[in-house]
Design a protein around this motif. Structure first.
Motif, PDB file in Angstrom:
ATOM      1  N   GLY A   1       0.827  -1.195   0.000  1.00 15.24           N
ATOM      2  CA  GLY A   1       0.000   0.000   0.000  1.00 15.24           C
ATOM      3  C   GLY A   1       0.859   1.241   0.000  1.00 15.24           C
TER       4      GLY A   1
ATOM      5  N   ARG B   1      -8.531   0.730  -1.860  1.00 15.84           N
ATOM      6  CA  ARG B   1      -7.436  -0.239  -1.908  1.00 15.84           C
ATOM      7  C   ARG B   1      -6.937  -0.408  -3.336  1.00 15.84           C
TER       8      ARG B   1
ATOM      9  N   TYR C   1      -8.187  -4.226   2.035  1.00 20.68           N
ATOM     10  CA  TYR C   1      -8.232  -3.135   3.010  1.00 20.68           C
ATOM     11  C   TYR C   1      -9.342  -2.140   2.684  1.00 20.68           C
TER      12      TYR C   1
ATOM     13  N   ARG D   1      -6.075   2.563   1.059  1.00 23.47           N
ATOM     14  CA  ARG D   1      -4.787   2.203   0.473  1.00 23.47           C
ATOM     15  C   ARG D   1      -3.616   2.458   1.414  1.00 23.47           C
TER      16      ARG D   1
END
Length: 251
Positions: free
Chosen positions: A33, A41, A72, A75
Protein backbone atom coordinates in the motif's frame (compact mmCIF):
# COMPACT_ATOMS: atom_id res chain seq x y z
CA UNK A 1 -9.72 22.02 13.38
CA UNK A 2 -12.22 19.22 12.86
CA UNK A 3 -11.03 15.96 11.41
CA UNK A 4 -12.33 15.21 7.93
CA UNK A 5 -14.65 12.20 7.84
CA UNK A 6 -13.32 9.30 5.78
CA UNK A 7 -15.42 7.57 3.13
CA UNK A 8 -17.43 4.72 4.64
CA UNK A 9 -15.90 1.44 3.51
CA UNK A 10 -15.52 -2.07 4.86
CA UNK A 11 -12.61 -4.46 4.81
CA UNK A 12 -13.33 -7.87 3.33
CA UNK A 13 -11.81 -11.26 2.65
CA UNK A 14 -11.15 -12.15 -0.96
CA UNK A 15 -12.39 -15.43 -2.38
CA UNK A 16 -11.05 -18.66 -0.97
CA UNK A 17 -8.08 -20.32 -2.61
CA UNK A 18 -7.68 -23.95 -1.65
CA UNK A 19 -9.67 -26.10 0.76
CA UNK A 20 -13.43 -25.90 0.49
CA UNK A 21 -14.26 -28.50 3.11
CA UNK A 22 -12.53 -29.14 6.43
CA UNK A 23 -10.00 -26.33 6.63
CA UNK A 24 -7.02 -27.12 8.86
CA UNK A 25 -5.00 -23.94 8.35
CA UNK A 26 -5.39 -20.47 6.84
CA UNK A 27 -3.02 -18.03 5.18
CA UNK A 28 -4.06 -14.38 5.16
CA UNK A 29 -2.26 -12.47 2.44
CA UNK A 30 -1.73 -8.79 3.11
CA UNK A 31 -0.97 -6.61 0.05
CA UNK A 32 1.23 -3.55 -0.15
CA UNK A 33 0.00 0.00 0.00
CA UNK A 34 1.05 3.58 0.65
CA UNK A 35 2.34 5.46 3.65
CA UNK A 36 -0.66 7.80 3.57
CA UNK A 37 -3.78 7.54 1.44
CA UNK A 38 -7.53 7.27 1.97
CA UNK A 39 -8.10 6.20 -1.62
CA UNK A 40 -9.64 2.81 -2.28
CA UNK A 41 -7.44 -0.24 -1.91
CA UNK A 42 -5.05 -0.87 -4.77
CA UNK A 43 -6.11 -3.58 -7.22
CA UNK A 44 -2.52 -3.74 -8.47
CA UNK A 45 -1.24 -4.51 -4.96
CA UNK A 46 -3.87 -7.22 -4.57
CA UNK A 47 -2.90 -8.73 -7.93
CA UNK A 48 0.74 -8.85 -6.83
CA UNK A 49 -0.01 -11.35 -4.03
CA UNK A 50 -2.40 -13.58 -5.99
CA UNK A 51 0.35 -15.86 -7.41
CA UNK A 52 1.49 -16.63 -3.86
CA UNK A 53 -2.09 -17.27 -2.73
CA UNK A 54 -2.65 -19.73 -5.58
CA UNK A 55 0.67 -21.47 -5.06
CA UNK A 56 0.14 -21.93 -1.33
CA UNK A 57 -3.38 -23.26 -1.88
CA UNK A 58 -2.14 -25.81 -4.43
CA UNK A 59 0.78 -26.89 -2.30
CA UNK A 60 -1.38 -27.24 0.79
CA UNK A 61 -4.28 -29.02 -0.88
CA UNK A 62 -3.53 -32.32 0.83
CA UNK A 63 -3.40 -30.57 4.19
CA UNK A 64 -6.67 -28.65 3.74
CA UNK A 65 -5.03 -25.25 3.58
CA UNK A 66 -7.08 -22.19 2.62
CA UNK A 67 -5.75 -18.79 1.54
CA UNK A 68 -7.51 -15.42 1.47
CA UNK A 69 -6.32 -12.00 0.37
CA UNK A 70 -7.34 -9.23 2.76
CA UNK A 71 -8.94 -6.26 0.98
CA UNK A 72 -8.23 -3.14 3.01
CA UNK A 73 -10.63 -0.26 3.45
CA UNK A 74 -8.00 2.28 2.43
CA UNK A 75 -4.79 2.20 0.47
CA UNK A 76 -2.63 3.84 3.15
CA UNK A 77 -1.16 3.04 6.54
CA UNK A 78 -2.12 6.53 7.65
CA UNK A 79 0.06 7.21 10.66
CA UNK A 80 -1.27 6.40 14.09
CA UNK A 81 -4.56 5.20 12.58
CA UNK A 82 -2.77 2.19 11.05
CA UNK A 83 -5.93 1.36 9.12
CA UNK A 84 -4.69 -1.89 7.52
CA UNK A 85 -3.72 -3.31 10.92
CA UNK A 86 -7.32 -2.92 12.08
CA UNK A 87 -8.41 -4.57 8.82
CA UNK A 88 -6.07 -7.52 9.43
CA UNK A 89 -7.40 -7.88 12.98
CA UNK A 90 -10.94 -7.87 11.60
CA UNK A 91 -9.92 -10.55 9.05
CA UNK A 92 -8.49 -12.73 11.84
CA UNK A 93 -11.76 -12.55 13.73
CA UNK A 94 -13.59 -13.42 10.53
CA UNK A 95 -11.35 -16.46 9.99
CA UNK A 96 -12.21 -17.69 13.47
CA UNK A 97 -15.92 -17.22 12.71
CA UNK A 98 -15.59 -19.13 9.42
CA UNK A 99 -13.22 -21.93 10.32
CA UNK A 100 -13.01 -22.16 14.09
CA UNK A 101 -9.80 -22.72 16.00
CA UNK A 102 -7.33 -23.17 13.14
CA UNK A 103 -3.73 -21.92 12.91
CA UNK A 104 -3.13 -18.83 10.79
CA UNK A 105 -0.09 -17.50 8.96
CA UNK A 106 0.00 -13.79 8.16
CA UNK A 107 1.89 -13.29 4.90
CA UNK A 108 2.54 -9.75 3.70
CA UNK A 109 4.57 -7.83 1.17
CA UNK A 110 5.74 -4.20 1.43
CA UNK A 111 3.27 -2.36 3.71
CA UNK A 112 1.43 -5.64 4.12
CA UNK A 113 4.55 -7.16 5.69
CA UNK A 114 4.48 -4.45 8.35
CA UNK A 115 0.78 -5.19 8.86
CA UNK A 116 1.56 -8.89 9.30
CA UNK A 117 4.24 -8.17 11.88
CA UNK A 118 2.00 -5.74 13.79
CA UNK A 119 -1.10 -7.98 13.84
CA UNK A 120 0.77 -11.11 14.94
CA UNK A 121 -0.44 -10.87 18.53
CA UNK A 122 -3.83 -12.43 17.74
CA UNK A 123 -4.04 -15.87 19.41
CA UNK A 124 -4.81 -17.64 16.11
CA UNK A 125 -1.51 -16.52 14.53
CA UNK A 126 1.29 -19.08 14.62
CA UNK A 127 3.59 -17.62 11.96
CA UNK A 128 4.45 -14.46 10.04
CA UNK A 129 5.97 -14.17 6.57
CA UNK A 130 7.25 -10.66 5.82
CA UNK A 131 8.51 -10.00 2.28
CA UNK A 132 10.35 -6.72 1.58
CA UNK A 133 8.75 -5.10 4.63
CA UNK A 134 8.17 -1.38 4.64
CA UNK A 135 9.24 -0.14 8.06
CA UNK A 136 9.67 3.32 9.56
CA UNK A 137 13.16 4.66 10.15
CA UNK A 138 13.29 5.60 13.85
CA UNK A 139 16.08 8.06 13.08
CA UNK A 140 13.60 10.09 11.02
CA UNK A 141 10.32 9.87 12.92
CA UNK A 142 11.33 8.51 16.31
CA UNK A 143 8.92 5.58 16.00
CA UNK A 144 10.14 2.14 17.08
CA UNK A 145 8.24 -0.85 15.76
CA UNK A 146 6.93 -3.16 18.50
CA UNK A 147 8.18 -6.76 18.57
CA UNK A 148 6.67 -8.31 21.68
CA UNK A 149 3.62 -9.45 19.72
CA UNK A 150 5.95 -11.81 17.82
CA UNK A 151 6.77 -13.90 20.89
CA UNK A 152 5.63 -17.50 20.35
CA UNK A 153 5.33 -17.11 16.57
CA UNK A 154 7.67 -18.34 13.88
CA UNK A 155 8.81 -15.39 11.80
CA UNK A 156 10.55 -15.31 8.43
CA UNK A 157 11.57 -12.12 6.66
CA UNK A 158 13.04 -11.88 3.16
CA UNK A 159 14.46 -8.72 1.63
CA UNK A 160 16.27 -7.86 -1.60
CA UNK A 161 19.70 -6.36 -0.97
CA UNK A 162 19.18 -3.83 -3.80
CA UNK A 163 15.73 -2.71 -2.61
CA UNK A 164 15.55 1.05 -3.18
CA UNK A 165 11.97 1.38 -1.95
CA UNK A 166 12.18 -0.21 1.50
CA UNK A 167 15.49 -0.28 3.34
CA UNK A 168 16.73 -3.85 3.96
CA UNK A 169 18.85 -2.62 6.86
CA UNK A 170 15.67 -1.64 8.72
CA UNK A 171 14.25 -5.16 8.43
CA UNK A 172 17.57 -6.53 9.67
CA UNK A 173 17.48 -4.27 12.72
CA UNK A 174 13.90 -5.30 13.47
CA UNK A 175 14.87 -8.96 13.10
CA UNK A 176 17.73 -8.46 15.57
CA UNK A 177 15.36 -6.95 18.14
CA UNK A 178 12.78 -9.69 17.61
CA UNK A 179 15.38 -12.47 17.83
CA UNK A 180 16.41 -11.28 21.29
CA UNK A 181 12.98 -12.17 22.68
CA UNK A 182 11.94 -14.91 20.25
CA UNK A 183 14.38 -17.57 19.00
CA UNK A 184 12.06 -18.54 16.13
CA UNK A 185 12.98 -15.60 13.91
CA UNK A 186 15.00 -15.78 10.70
CA UNK A 187 15.69 -13.50 7.77
CA UNK A 188 16.86 -14.18 4.22
CA UNK A 189 18.73 -11.78 1.96
CA UNK A 190 17.92 -11.99 -1.73
CA UNK A 191 21.16 -10.76 -3.26
CA UNK A 192 21.02 -8.25 -6.13
CA UNK A 193 17.21 -8.26 -6.10
CA UNK A 194 14.97 -5.22 -5.80
CA UNK A 195 11.73 -4.42 -4.02
CA UNK A 196 9.47 -6.57 -6.19
CA UNK A 197 11.77 -9.59 -5.80
CA UNK A 198 11.30 -10.36 -9.50
CA UNK A 199 14.83 -11.48 -10.31
CA UNK A 200 14.59 -14.45 -7.93
CA UNK A 201 10.83 -14.82 -7.97
CA UNK A 202 10.81 -18.63 -8.12
CA UNK A 203 13.16 -18.94 -5.16
CA UNK A 204 11.16 -16.44 -3.10
CA UNK A 205 7.88 -18.24 -3.80
CA UNK A 206 9.49 -21.58 -2.93
CA UNK A 207 10.84 -20.12 0.31
CA UNK A 208 7.40 -18.80 1.20
CA UNK A 209 5.82 -22.18 0.43
CA UNK A 210 8.35 -24.06 2.52
CA UNK A 211 7.86 -21.77 5.51
CA UNK A 212 4.06 -21.68 5.37
CA UNK A 213 3.65 -25.43 4.97
CA UNK A 214 6.19 -25.98 7.73
CA UNK A 215 4.32 -23.76 10.18
CA UNK A 216 0.73 -24.63 9.26
CA UNK A 217 0.88 -28.17 7.90
CA UNK A 218 3.62 -29.75 10.01
CA UNK A 219 5.91 -30.27 7.00
CA UNK A 220 9.64 -30.44 7.57
CA UNK A 221 11.46 -27.21 6.78
CA UNK A 222 14.04 -27.21 4.02
CA UNK A 223 17.56 -27.32 5.45
CA UNK A 224 18.30 -23.60 4.82
CA UNK A 225 15.14 -22.54 6.67
CA UNK A 226 15.81 -24.89 9.59
CA UNK A 227 19.41 -23.66 9.75
CA UNK A 228 18.37 -20.01 9.63
CA UNK A 229 15.89 -20.46 12.47
CA UNK A 230 18.48 -22.24 14.58
CA UNK A 231 21.45 -19.97 13.86
CA UNK A 232 22.36 -17.09 16.20
CA UNK A 233 22.56 -13.53 14.92
CA UNK A 234 23.81 -12.35 12.57
CA UNK A 235 24.02 -15.65 10.63
CA UNK A 236 20.35 -16.56 10.81
CA UNK A 237 19.31 -13.01 10.00
CA UNK A 238 21.53 -12.52 6.95
CA UNK A 239 20.99 -15.94 5.39
CA UNK A 240 21.51 -15.75 1.61
CA UNK A 241 18.68 -17.18 -0.47
CA UNK A 242 20.49 -19.58 -2.76
CA UNK A 243 19.82 -19.62 -6.50
CA UNK A 244 17.65 -22.61 -7.32
CA UNK A 245 16.20 -22.89 -3.81
CA UNK A 246 13.19 -25.18 -3.76
CA UNK A 247 13.28 -26.45 -7.34
CA UNK A 248 11.57 -29.65 -6.23
CA UNK A 249 8.74 -27.57 -4.65
CA UNK A 250 7.72 -25.66 -7.79
CA UNK A 251 4.23 -26.02 -9.19
Amino acid sequence: MTRQALPRRDARLGRTFGADRSVQGVVLLLPGGAAASTRRRSSRAVAAVLPLARRLARAGAGSELAAHVVHYRYRGWNGEDAHPVADAEWALRRVVDLYGDVPVCLAGWDMGARVALRAAGHPAVVSVLALAPWLPDPREDGETEPVRQLIGRKVLMAHGTDDEHTDPELSYRLAVRAKKINPDVCRFEVHTDGHALRQHRDEVLALAQDFVLGTLCDHDFARPVADALAAPPPLGLRMPLAAGFGRSLRH
